[in-house]
Design an enzyme around this catalytic site. Structure first.
Site, PDB file in Angstrom:
ATOM      1  N   HIS A 117       0.820  -1.215   0.000  1.00 21.85           N
ATOM      2  CA  HIS A 117       0.000   0.000   0.000  1.00 21.85           C
ATOM      3  C   HIS A 117       0.844   1.251   0.000  1.00 21.85           C
ATOM      4  O   HIS A 117       0.399   2.330  -0.368  1.00 21.85           O
ATOM      5  CB  HIS A 117      -0.904   0.040   1.235  1.00 21.85           C
ATOM      6  CG  HIS A 117      -1.825  -1.127   1.347  1.00 21.85           C
ATOM      7  ND1 HIS A 117      -2.783  -1.400   0.389  1.00 21.85           N
ATOM      8  CD2 HIS A 117      -1.933  -2.095   2.284  1.00 21.85           C
ATOM      9  CE1 HIS A 117      -3.442  -2.488   0.749  1.00 21.85           C
ATOM     10  NE2 HIS A 117      -2.940  -2.929   1.880  1.00 21.85           N
ATOM     11  N   HIS A 162       3.614  10.530   6.759  1.00 28.68           N
ATOM     12  CA  HIS A 162       2.910  10.286   8.030  1.00 28.68           C
ATOM     13  C   HIS A 162       3.834   9.586   9.018  1.00 28.68           C
ATOM     14  O   HIS A 162       4.275   8.464   8.752  1.00 28.68           O
ATOM     15  CB  HIS A 162       1.672   9.417   7.813  1.00 28.68           C
ATOM     16  CG  HIS A 162       0.545  10.137   7.149  1.00 28.68           C
ATOM     17  ND1 HIS A 162      -0.497   9.483   6.530  1.00 28.68           N
ATOM     18  CD2 HIS A 162       0.296  11.466   7.028  1.00 28.68           C
ATOM     19  CE1 HIS A 162      -1.340  10.395   6.039  1.00 28.68           C
ATOM     20  NE2 HIS A 162      -0.873  11.591   6.316  1.00 28.68           N
TER      21      HIS A 162
HETATM   22 ZN   LIG Z   1      -0.779   7.450   6.143  1.00 29.09          ZN
END
Ligand SMILES: [Zn+2]
Length: 279
Positions: A117, A162
């Site tokens: 992902h 992130h």
């Molecule tokens: Zn993320």
């Protein structure tokens, strides 16, 4: 003859099943696993390793359908505090109390994983922490989205980084950094020279990486209550999005985009939630 046809058809069906089962994660059926942790920072939660990821960023397993794919993913469809969001300056409120985030990142041994992902960097050391208004969170991993997930005044940035942290009580805090096209970012060149192309491929980076060098200078931020941006979309995530973006060259962005042409979840309704800026 009829019998032969039946045998032939049933073996064709069996082959079809195998292809279908492996098609969603490009892994052999033999390595299939049903691990789907719902722990907010545990494996499988926030773009972490998922051996059998029954979700993707497009088509029938895309973001619009995540909530229907698994019982555990329900929050993706019916949650009320989902991420990412559009950060409108007109909706921002200056907090009277919110202190700028304190980031204590240091030299760290890391490994670089293609989890199907995203590219996820696992930080082995527990020595990287952030403090949000007195509460300490420890860095677990960081990863990338292309294009950005959060929007600023309705616009996506080229990418977003992130940093996923966990508090002592199990709560999750994610620090988001927007990435704009610009100058080559040397702080990422060692990671970028080792981007694993295959799903589940993990590369150890030699020596240590000073994680503090990955951040912009100005740590002023916007905070809000949100969720993981990948299934199971668990809520009660403390979100901090830095106002100052970092830069990467067009080459660096396209190297990532070759592996992940689009791995972002579209923005979700902000609703009545507050977006607070540091005082
Ligand atoms: Zn993320």
């Amino acid at each position: 003859m009829k019998k032969n046809w039946r045998v032939c058809l049933s073996s064709m069906f069996a082959i079809f099943l195998v292809v279908s089962a492996t098609g969603c994660n490009a892994q052999p059926a033999t390595s299939k696993s049903t691990i789907t942790s719902s722990s907010p920072t545990g494996s499988a939660a926030h773009a972490v390793v998922q051996k059998n990821p029954h979700w993707s960023y497009e088509g029938e397993e895309g973001p619009e359908h995540w909530g229907e794919l698994e019982k555990d993913f329900a929050a993706c469809g019916n949650g009320h505090e989902q991420s990412p969001v559009n950060i409108e300056h007109t909706r921002m409120e200056a907090s009277q109390t919110q202190q700028p985030i304190q980031v204590h990142y240091t030299n760290t041994k890391v490994s670089i994983l293609n989890n199907g992902h995203t590219i996820q960097i696992n930080a082995a050391s527990p020595g990287n922490t952030i403090v949000l208004d007195g509460t300490k969170f420890t860095l677990k991993q960081f990863h990338f989205h292309h294009p950005s997930e959060h929007q600023i005044d309705g616009k996506n940035a080229d990418m977003e980084l992130h940093f996923v942290h966990q508090g002592d009580n199990g709560s999750t805090a994610v620090l988001g950094v927007l990435i704009q096209g610009g100058k080559e970012n040397k702080a990422f060149s060692r990671i970028w020279s080792k981007l694993p192309k295959d799903v589940s491929q993990e590369e150890a980076l030699e020596g240590e990486l000073n994680l503090a060098t990955l951040l912009p200078k100005d740590l002023h931020s916007i905070r809000y209550n949100g969720s993981l941006t990948t299934p199971p979309c668990t809520e009660h995530v403390n979100w901090t999005v830095l106002e100052q973006p970092i830069e990467m060259s067009a080459d660096q962005i396209s190297q990532f985009a070759t592996l992940f042409p689009d791995n972002h979840r579209p923005v979700q309704q902000l609703g009545a939630r507050e977006l607070t800026a540091d005082k």
